[in-house]
Design a protein around this motif. Structure first.
Motif, PDB file in Angstrom:
ATOM      1  N   UNK A 165       0.827  -1.206   0.000  1.00 32.37           N
ATOM      2  CA  UNK A 165       0.000   0.000   0.000  1.00 32.37           C
ATOM      3  C   UNK A 165       0.859   1.252   0.000  1.00 32.37           C
ATOM      4  N   UNK A 166       1.980   1.234   0.743  1.00 29.47           N
ATOM      5  CA  UNK A 166       2.873   2.396   0.784  1.00 29.47           C
ATOM      6  C   UNK A 166       3.432   2.712  -0.597  1.00 29.47           C
ATOM      7  N   UNK A 167       3.863   1.690  -1.319  1.00 30.15           N
ATOM      8  CA  UNK A 167       4.446   1.910  -2.644  1.00 30.15           C
ATOM      9  C   UNK A 167       3.386   2.341  -3.651  1.00 30.15           C
ATOM     10  N   UNK A 168       2.185   1.791  -3.539  1.00 34.09           N
ATOM     11  CA  UNK A 168       1.107   2.211  -4.433  1.00 34.09           C
ATOM     12  C   UNK A 168       0.766   3.683  -4.217  1.00 34.09           C
ATOM     13  N   UNK A 169       0.771   4.121  -2.958  1.00 37.76           N
ATOM     14  CA  UNK A 169       0.495   5.527  -2.673  1.00 37.76           C
ATOM     15  C   UNK A 169       1.614   6.418  -3.198  1.00 37.76           C
ATOM     16  N   UNK A 170       2.867   5.985  -3.032  1.00 39.41           N
ATOM     17  CA  UNK A 170       3.998   6.744  -3.575  1.00 39.41           C
ATOM     18  C   UNK A 170       3.860   6.894  -5.090  1.00 39.41           C
ATOM     19  N   UNK A 171       3.512   5.807  -5.755  1.00 40.84           N
ATOM     20  CA  UNK A 171       3.351   5.845  -7.209  1.00 40.84           C
ATOM     21  C   UNK A 171       2.243   6.812  -7.624  1.00 40.84           C
ATOM     22  N   UNK A 172       1.142   6.795  -6.872  1.00 43.31           N
ATOM     23  CA  UNK A 172       0.029   7.681  -7.192  1.00 43.31           C
ATOM     24  C   UNK A 172       0.448   9.143  -7.077  1.00 43.31           C
ATOM     25  N   UNK A 173       1.177   9.469  -6.013  1.00 42.20           N
ATOM     26  CA  UNK A 173       1.619  10.849  -5.796  1.00 42.20           C
ATOM     27  C   UNK A 173       2.632  11.258  -6.852  1.00 42.20           C
ATOM     28  N   UNK A 174       3.535  10.329  -7.204  1.00 45.57           N
ATOM     29  CA  UNK A 174       4.603  10.642  -8.154  1.00 45.57           C
ATOM     30  C   UNK A 174       4.046  11.144  -9.487  1.00 45.57           C
ATOM     31  N   UNK A 175       2.948  10.556  -9.934  1.00 47.56           N
ATOM     32  CA  UNK A 175       2.390  10.919 -11.250  1.00 47.56           C
ATOM     33  C   UNK A 175       1.171  11.836 -11.127  1.00 47.56           C
ATOM     34  N   UNK A 176       0.878  12.320  -9.916  1.00 44.09           N
ATOM     35  CA  UNK A 176      -0.369  13.059  -9.690  1.00 44.09           C
ATOM     36  C   UNK A 176      -0.455  14.327 -10.523  1.00 44.09           C
ATOM     37  N   UNK A 177       0.653  15.013 -10.732  1.00 41.92           N
ATOM     38  CA  UNK A 177       0.717  16.134 -11.668  1.00 41.92           C
ATOM     39  C   UNK A 177       1.619  15.724 -12.821  1.00 41.92           C
ATOM     40  N   UNK A 178       1.100  15.674 -14.042  1.00 35.09           N
ATOM     41  CA  UNK A 178       1.923  15.215 -15.166  1.00 35.09           C
ATOM     42  C   UNK A 178       2.888  16.293 -15.647  1.00 35.09           C
ATOM     43  N   UNK A 179       4.066  15.845 -16.068  1.00 36.74           N
ATOM     44  CA  UNK A 179       5.075  16.718 -16.658  1.00 36.74           C
ATOM     45  C   UNK A 179       5.611  16.063 -17.926  1.00 36.74           C
ATOM     46  N   UNK A 180       5.843  16.887 -18.932  1.00 39.65           N
ATOM     47  CA  UNK A 180       6.545  16.441 -20.133  1.00 39.65           C
ATOM     48  C   UNK A 180       7.442  17.577 -20.607  1.00 39.65           C
ATOM     49  N   UNK A 181       8.637  17.227 -21.009  1.00 37.54           N
ATOM     50  CA  UNK A 181       9.583  18.208 -21.536  1.00 37.54           C
ATOM     51  C   UNK A 181      10.321  17.597 -22.717  1.00 37.54           C
ATOM     52  N   UNK A 182      10.569  18.421 -23.730  1.00 35.07           N
ATOM     53  CA  UNK A 182      11.374  18.007 -24.884  1.00 35.07           C
ATOM     54  C   UNK A 182      12.813  18.470 -24.677  1.00 35.07           C
ATOM     55  N   UNK A 280      19.898  24.850 -29.478  1.00 35.71           N
ATOM     56  CA  UNK A 280      18.468  24.910 -29.141  1.00 35.71           C
ATOM     57  C   UNK A 280      18.249  24.402 -27.721  1.00 35.71           C
ATOM     58  N   UNK A 281      17.455  25.132 -26.956  1.00 34.15           N
ATOM     59  CA  UNK A 281      17.192  24.801 -25.561  1.00 34.15           C
ATOM     60  C   UNK A 281      16.017  23.843 -25.429  1.00 34.15           C
ATOM     61  N   UNK A 282      15.946  23.192 -24.265  1.00 33.46           N
ATOM     62  CA  UNK A 282      14.809  22.333 -23.953  1.00 33.46           C
ATOM     63  C   UNK A 282      13.531  23.161 -23.843  1.00 33.46           C
ATOM     64  N   UNK A 283      12.401  22.498 -24.062  1.00 38.95           N
ATOM     65  CA  UNK A 283      11.111  23.191 -24.046  1.00 38.95           C
ATOM     66  C   UNK A 283      10.103  22.396 -23.226  1.00 38.95           C
ATOM     67  N   UNK A 284       9.422  23.046 -22.257  1.00 47.19           N
ATOM     68  CA  UNK A 284       8.372  22.349 -21.500  1.00 47.19           C
ATOM     69  C   UNK A 284       7.156  22.110 -22.385  1.00 47.19           C
ATOM     70  N   UNK A 285       6.541  20.947 -22.257  1.00 46.86           N
ATOM     71  CA  UNK A 285       5.353  20.611 -23.041  1.00 46.86           C
ATOM     72  C   UNK A 285       4.102  20.520 -22.165  1.00 46.86           C
ATOM     73  N   UNK A 286       4.241  19.889 -20.996  1.00 49.77           N
ATOM     74  CA  UNK A 286       3.125  19.708 -20.062  1.00 49.77           C
ATOM     75  C   UNK A 286       3.638  19.968 -18.657  1.00 49.77           C
TER      76      UNK A 286
END
Length: 300
Positions: A165-182, A280-286
């Motif tokens: 349960x502890x690891x499942x909760x950690x996983x949920x929090x880890x992805x709770x706000x999505x990020x993507x960068x190029x 060329x610099x990195x660019x945030x996507x999400x």
């Protein structure tokens, strides 16, 4: 006397002695340590006798600190300390820290809190021009220079099938706000000018290629990073501090300790926005990472 720097392998790693991490450092000591990081990519201190505040202070010698993580709460009521704890997560895949944001940390510090009776090593791989990038055949090197890669926390190294349960909760929090960068696949180091393969576990796909094509090419490039001659395998003892250049390395926490407790405390130093061979610099996507770490034009 100046610090003593002793190489640990031919391509990566050095052990540092003669630095009192509890004392106020003089500028020449910090300069020596920065040069050691530039040259060796990872440096280790033994018998450091630091608490969380002390680890934050030493990390601060190299620049502004980041908060612990964009999504995961800080440890022990701190702002900048992340518990790398076997109870909640195991980072047993090659990765570079937090590359899903536009300006990943420049440096990572790990301090041993609870060590295992055997196993539990941290592997650090040198991805730079003196190692993985240099080893690429010329056609692959030219191709790598031209590519861009999308990194995301939705493609997470730290989530190989949670079983508690502890690891499942950690996983949920880890992805709770999505990020993507190029990011550029080949990053130019802002201090040394070296080129390094900037990929790892958060790299999801190569821009302009299909998923299957991306997987195949990333696997080929990754195989050069993790060649045995490019790797420092560090076996932990209590009260040690490992600092590595997050801009030009990858690391892996080996899960080979049969369920024994293992904890390292992590503090990271804010980094610059990566720049490719073409400028060329990195660019945030999400996702907006501005709350996580200050965007720096040039890292400290």
């Amino acid at each position: 006397m100046p610090p003593s720097i002793r190489k640990l392998t031919g391509r990566i790693g050095a052990f540092v002695e003669g630095v009192d991490l509890a004392a106020r450092p003089d500028p020449s000591t910090i300069t020596t340590l920065r040069h050691a990081l530039n040259e060796h990519k990872a440096i280790v201190f033994g018998n450091v006798n630091l608490d969380n505040a002390g680890q934050e202070r030493v990390a601060g010698w190299f620049g502004d600190l980041t908060t612990a993580h964009p999504n995961v709460p800080a440890a022990d009521g701190t702002t900048n300390v992340l518990a790398v704890d076997s109870e909640t997560s195991k980072a047993n895949e090659w990765h570079t820290d937090v590359t899903f944001v536009v300006n990943p940390p420049q440096l990572t510090t790990l301090r041993s809190i609870v060590t295992t009776p055997y196993g539990g090593e941290t592997l650090i791989a040198n991805a730079n021009a003196a190692a993985a990038y240099r080893d690429l055949p010329e056609p692959l090197r030219a191709l790598a220079d031209s590519l861009r890669v999308v990194h995301t926390n939705q493609y997470d190294y730290a989530r190989p099938s949670a079983t508690t349960a502890q690891r499942k909760e950690y996983d949920r929090v880890f992805v709770s706000t999505p990020y993507e960068t190029e990011h550029p696949l080949v990053r130019v180091h802002p201090l040394t000018g070296e080129r390094g393969l900037f990929i790892g576990g958060f790299a999801k796909r190569i821009v302009g290629l299909s998923s299957s094509e991306s997987v195949d090419l990333l696997r080929i490039f990754q195989s050069y990073v993790t060649r045995p001659e490019n790797i420092l395998r560090w076996t932990w003892s209590p009260d040690q501090l490992l600092i590595f250049d997050n801009r030009i390395t990858q690391h892996y926490g080996v899960d080979n300790y049969d369920g024994h407790a293992r904890r390292l405390n992590r503090v990271t130093v804010a980094g610059d926005v990566p720049v490719g061979v073409d400028g060329r610099r990195s660019e945030p996507l999400v996702g907006d990472a501005s709350h996580y770490s200050k965007v720096l034009e040039v890292a400290a």
